[in-house]
Motif scaffolding. Sequence first.
Motif, PDB file in Angstrom:
ATOM      1  N   ARG A  68     111.960 -39.982 -80.675  1.00  0.00           N
ATOM      2  CA  ARG A  68     113.143 -40.179 -79.834  1.00  0.00           C
ATOM      3  C   ARG A  68     113.128 -39.090 -78.774  1.00  0.00           C
ATOM      4  NH1 ARG A  68     117.992 -42.141 -82.437  1.00  0.00           N
ATOM      5  NH2 ARG A  68     117.460 -40.725 -84.120  1.00  0.00           N
ATOM      6  N   ILE A  84     114.126 -44.580 -78.619  1.00  0.00           N
ATOM      7  CA  ILE A  84     113.201 -44.565 -79.745  1.00  0.00           C
ATOM      8  C   ILE A  84     111.941 -45.293 -79.290  1.00  0.00           C
ATOM      9  CG2 ILE A  84     112.796 -45.344 -82.105  1.00  0.00           C
ATOM     10  CD1 ILE A  84     115.838 -45.092 -82.548  1.00  0.00           C
ATOM     11  N   GLU A  85     110.809 -44.606 -79.413  1.00  0.00           N
ATOM     12  CA  GLU A  85     109.558 -45.117 -78.857  1.00  0.00           C
ATOM     13  C   GLU A  85     108.372 -44.807 -79.760  1.00  0.00           C
ATOM     14  OE1 GLU A  85     108.793 -43.687 -74.877  1.00  0.00           O
ATOM     15  OE2 GLU A  85     110.901 -43.205 -74.594  1.00  0.00           O
ATOM     16  N   ALA A 168     112.639 -50.948 -88.459  1.00  0.00           N
ATOM     17  CA  ALA A 168     112.207 -50.780 -87.065  1.00  0.00           C
ATOM     18  C   ALA A 168     112.174 -52.116 -86.341  1.00  0.00           C
ATOM     19  CB  ALA A 168     110.845 -50.103 -87.022  1.00  0.00           C
ATOM     20  N   ILE A 177     116.024 -50.287 -80.365  1.00  0.00           N
ATOM     21  CA  ILE A 177     114.694 -50.102 -79.780  1.00  0.00           C
ATOM     22  C   ILE A 177     114.610 -51.054 -78.595  1.00  0.00           C
ATOM     23  CG2 ILE A 177     112.213 -50.427 -80.089  1.00  0.00           C
ATOM     24  CD1 ILE A 177     112.513 -49.431 -82.944  1.00  0.00           C
ATOM     25  N   THR A 182     106.941 -50.144 -77.342  1.00  0.00           N
ATOM     26  CA  THR A 182     107.262 -50.069 -78.759  1.00  0.00           C
ATOM     27  C   THR A 182     107.537 -51.452 -79.320  1.00  0.00           C
ATOM     28  OG1 THR A 182     108.187 -47.891 -78.310  1.00  0.00           O
ATOM     29  CG2 THR A 182     108.724 -48.893 -80.438  1.00  0.00           C
TER      30      THR A 182
END
Length: 198
Positions: A68, A84-85, A168, A177, A182
């Motif tokens: 992040r 978030i990556e 995720a 996300i 990502t």
Amino acid sequence: MSTQHDPRVRIVGRRTLWKGFAHLEEVTFEQQMSDGATVTLKREIHDHGNAATILLVDARRQSVILVRQLRVPVLLQGDPAYLIEAAAGLLDGDTPEEAICREALEETGYHVQDVIHLFDVYMSPGALTERTSFFVGHIDATEKRGDGGGLAHEGEDIEVLEIPFDEAVAMIATGEICDAKTIMLLQWAQLNRQQLFA
């Protein structure tokens, strides 16, 4: 920036508008249209080099390692500024494989040797020259080689996250996300889940 030859397009001028972290050029070109006419057009092209990104997977724990970090352009859009990556970075003269191993260690603290190349993508080909190489790599989330967090002298302040894989994937639908690279890596992992988490 190298140019490939296409008989329908001819570069007639290039002018630097800005040269810093990014190189912004105005490119003038002639394009032969589908009706046979030739038109002269100008485009502003942003170049800051090619990049690589990786999804770090712990198959035993059924989790992925993401980071992040602050993204100022997102802040300017009025959205939450910390994205978030997947770990990623510019090649800086290295091969994509070398660069992503370096970036994974710098950002997450995990050392990964056996990276698997998935595909290369132009993330925004209308204005950016950047080509991103996508990778996946297996790690043991309990064995870190470093702290991660990025490089302080580059102004990086990166939080390392271990997230259950299913969680995720679900974070795409909730908008938690929203980073393109990502999402692409997580969707690839979902499609290849059986072999990836075997």
